[in-house]
Motif scaffolding. Structure first.
Motif, short mmCIF file in Angstrom:
data_model
loop_
_atom_site.label_atom_id
_atom_site.label_comp_id
_atom_site.label_asym_id
_atom_site.label_seq_id
_atom_site.Cartn_x
_atom_site.Cartn_y
_atom_site.Cartn_z
N PRO A 41 0.83 -1.21 0.00
CA PRO A 41 0.00 0.00 0.00
C PRO A 41 0.86 1.26 0.00
N ALA A 42 0.40 2.27 -0.72
CA ALA A 42 1.05 3.58 -0.62
C ALA A 42 0.45 4.29 0.59
N SER A 43 1.14 5.32 1.05
CA SER A 43 0.61 6.09 2.18
C SER A 43 -0.67 6.80 1.78
N GLN A 44 -1.55 6.95 2.75
CA GLN A 44 -2.80 7.68 2.53
C GLN A 44 -2.82 8.87 3.46
N ALA A 45 -3.25 10.03 2.94
CA ALA A 45 -3.30 11.23 3.77
C ALA A 45 -4.50 11.16 4.71
N ALA A 46 -4.23 11.29 6.00
CA ALA A 46 -5.31 11.27 6.98
C ALA A 46 -6.12 12.55 6.86
N GLY A 47 -7.40 12.44 7.13
CA GLY A 47 -8.25 13.62 7.19
C GLY A 47 -8.72 14.12 5.84
N VAL A 48 -8.33 13.43 4.78
CA VAL A 48 -8.80 13.82 3.46
C VAL A 48 -9.98 12.92 3.10
N PRO A 49 -11.17 13.49 2.92
CA PRO A 49 -12.33 12.66 2.63
C PRO A 49 -12.08 11.76 1.43
N LEU A 50 -12.58 10.54 1.51
CA LEU A 50 -12.52 9.53 0.46
C LEU A 50 -11.17 8.87 0.33
N LEU A 51 -10.15 9.37 1.04
CA LEU A 51 -8.83 8.75 0.90
C LEU A 51 -8.44 7.95 2.13
N THR A 52 -9.35 7.78 3.06
CA THR A 52 -8.98 7.11 4.30
C THR A 52 -9.18 5.60 4.20
#
Lengths: 304, 232
Positions: B201-212
């Motif tokens: 998995p690549a990192s996902q930005a926390a707090g960004v809707p739809l990317l969690t």
């Protein structure tokens, strides 16, 4: 008080083993800046997220380490320790985010998202990007600023900073954030990212740490446990105490390659700051693996 | 050259957990045997995906639930994993099962450096116990929240609302399997495409809707759905 004018610096960055298998570039960035009078010294590392939605995160990481070095202009203001601390805790996070976003907007104005980039996203991804284009450039940021009277540590997102005291005691100046598991990280692209930045300000009343190690999360994730990662700081400190800095310079890229191959598979970037005990001049900050993206026009240099 | 600094290097563990409904209704119309066959058929593909990413240590286990729940297979490296047939009888104690999964996802025994675990819930009916309590226990654990949660509904009697609650993400729906062909297809997708996404998995930005939530590849379409009748 020890003036930090004689710090050795060393950085290395290697592309992750998993990234190489998939034909992806190294999405980390690192930069060391010395001011003309050799104080302060600024180390910055950034780890671009690299997900499908963050397709320009390699660029975002390099913009981030460039922005980090804007802090130096403020550090020459005669505001006193308490003033610096207040600035670092209250203003610096907002300034870093604001400037990073300004540079992202500038980059985006020069190079708008292409049809290919947008076509690779699903509907939700395109919707997210329309609302927050900074997501495409998402990245973490780690900073260490060493000045004659203080050391400042700043962290947004995953990654690790360890210090080694002259006694050999190893500490984390910024505690691990328990929320950052499963590759989820706070980011410069997050809404109100400045609120997520963690800052530790240390006034130097005595001796500074003998070694400061900052690394993107691919390094710690390559060890079986936290003790194995801390052992890195311990072993490097032993080499420094034994006068083998040259051995570290020679070995670091190979050690990082071995770590990503046998460990996390992720990109790994390390920055070392070590107080030197001899009377020689400060070292340059060699960049052992350079980014060569022809589209990035704000590519950092190693030493300002 | 100097000896490499640091302790023992290790790839990142990826826990893959089958959570299988073995209630009495699974014994009708060959459902449980179809599940046994589907998982067994998918194993070589799963091993192949794991071999393609040597930086993930895939550990597979299986939990069966009916009246209560028990570990059918303990955590086993994918290369050594063998499937023993499940048998069906009794109730549908999903809550009990989810509590047991929650215990295993605590830190420790889970490591903070693990890859997001994959939980695959397969059920044909409605829970007979307090499944909400079990789900709350699971979601109370950081790794429960961050897990990739997939649900497969076997037959039209499966409670898809419950399965949707387990998934906990509006864009991911339970996979419907109304015949053995569809079940095999879903199990293979989970064992390959989902495993592949979770293992690098690549990192996902926390707090960004739809990317969690970890992005998942699309489910391949059925080869020719008109040729296969619904039997469940």
């Amino acid at each position: 008080m020890t003036a930090p004018t004689r710090w050795r610096t060393l950085t290395a960055s290697v592309c992750g083993a998993a990234h190489r298998r998939r034909g992806l570039p190294n999405q980390d960035a690192v930069r060391v800046t010395r001011c003309p009078d050799h104080a302060p010294l600024i180390l910055a590392l950034a780890d671009g997220h690299g997900s499908a939605h963050c397709f320009r995160s390699r660029c975002g990481a390099r913009l981030a380490v460039g922005v980090a070095h804007l802090a130096r202009s403020q550090l020459h203001e005669p505001v006193g320790l308490s003033g610096v601390r207040r600035w670092a805790e209250e203003q610096l996070p907002r300034e870093l985010v604001r400037e990073w976003r300004r540079r992202v907007e500038r980059h985006l104005a020069r190079e708008p998202f292409t049809t290919d980039e947008l076509d690779a996203l699903d509907t939700a991804g395109r919707r997210t990007l329309a609302a927050n284009p900074f997501v495409a450039y998402g990245t973490t940021l780690l900073m260490v600023i060493v000045a004659p009277a203080f050391i400042l540590y700043l962290q947004l997102g995953d990654g690790d900073i360890l210090t080694v005291a002259a006694s050999g005691a190893i500490e984390r100046p910024i505690a691990q954030d328990p929320r950052l598991i499963a590759n989820e990280t706070t980011s410069l692209c997050s809404p109100q990212a400045w609120d997520e930045m963690r800052v530790t300000f240390q006034a130097l009343a005595g001796a500074p740490p003998g070694l400061i190690l900052a690394a993107t999360d691919g390094y710690a994730n390559s060890f079986r446990d936290e003790a194995g990662f801390r052992q890195v700081a311990h072993d490097l400190w032993e080499m420094i105490r034994g006068g083998d800095w040259a051995g570290i310079e020679r070995g670091l890229p190979d050690w990082l390659h071995e770590a990503t191959e046998q460990g996390s598979g992720d990109d790994i970037t390390v920055g070392l700051l070590a107080e030197r005990t001899d009377a020689g001049p400060p070292d340059a900050a060699p960049r052992l693996e350079r980014d060569t993206d022809p589209h990035e026009r704000t590519a950092p240099t190693d030493a300002a | 050259m100097a000896i490499r600094p640091g302790g023992e290097l290790a790839t990142r563990p990826l826990h893959f957990i089958w959570i299988a409904d073995c209630s009495g209704s699974m014994s009708t119309d060959g459902k449980i045997q179809a599940l046994n066959n589907a998982i067994r058929e998918a194993l070589p593909l799963m091993r192949s995906v794991a071999d393609d990413n040597p930086n993930a240590e895939v550990l597979v286990r299986a939990l069966r639930f009916s009246g209560g729940a028990e570990w059918h297979v303990k955590p086993t490296p994918i290369g050594e994993f063998k499937w023993t047939d499940l048998r069906a009888h009794g109730q549908t104690d999903l809550g009990y099962a989810l509590n047991m999964v929650a215990e295993e996802l605590r830190i420790p025994p889970m490591s903070e450096r693990a890859l997001p675990p994959v939980l695959v819930l397969i059920s044909d009916g409605q829970p007979s116990d307090d499944y909400i309590g079990g789900l709350e226990a699971l979601m109370h654990e950081p790794w429960g929240k961050k897990a990739v949660r997939i649900a497969i509904a076997i037959g039209e009697d499966a409670d898809t609302d419950v399965l949707q609650q387990f998934i906990g993400h509006p864009d991911l729906k339970p996979l419907q399997a109304n015949n053995p062909e569809a079940l095999v297809r879903h199990i293979k997708w989970v064992s390959t495409a989902v495993l592949k996404s979770a293992s690098s998995p690549a990192s996902q930005a926390a707090g960004v809707p739809l990317l969690t939530h970890m992005p998942l590849p699309a489910l391949p379409p059925a080869s020719d759905p008109t040729l296969v009748d619904d039997v469940w």
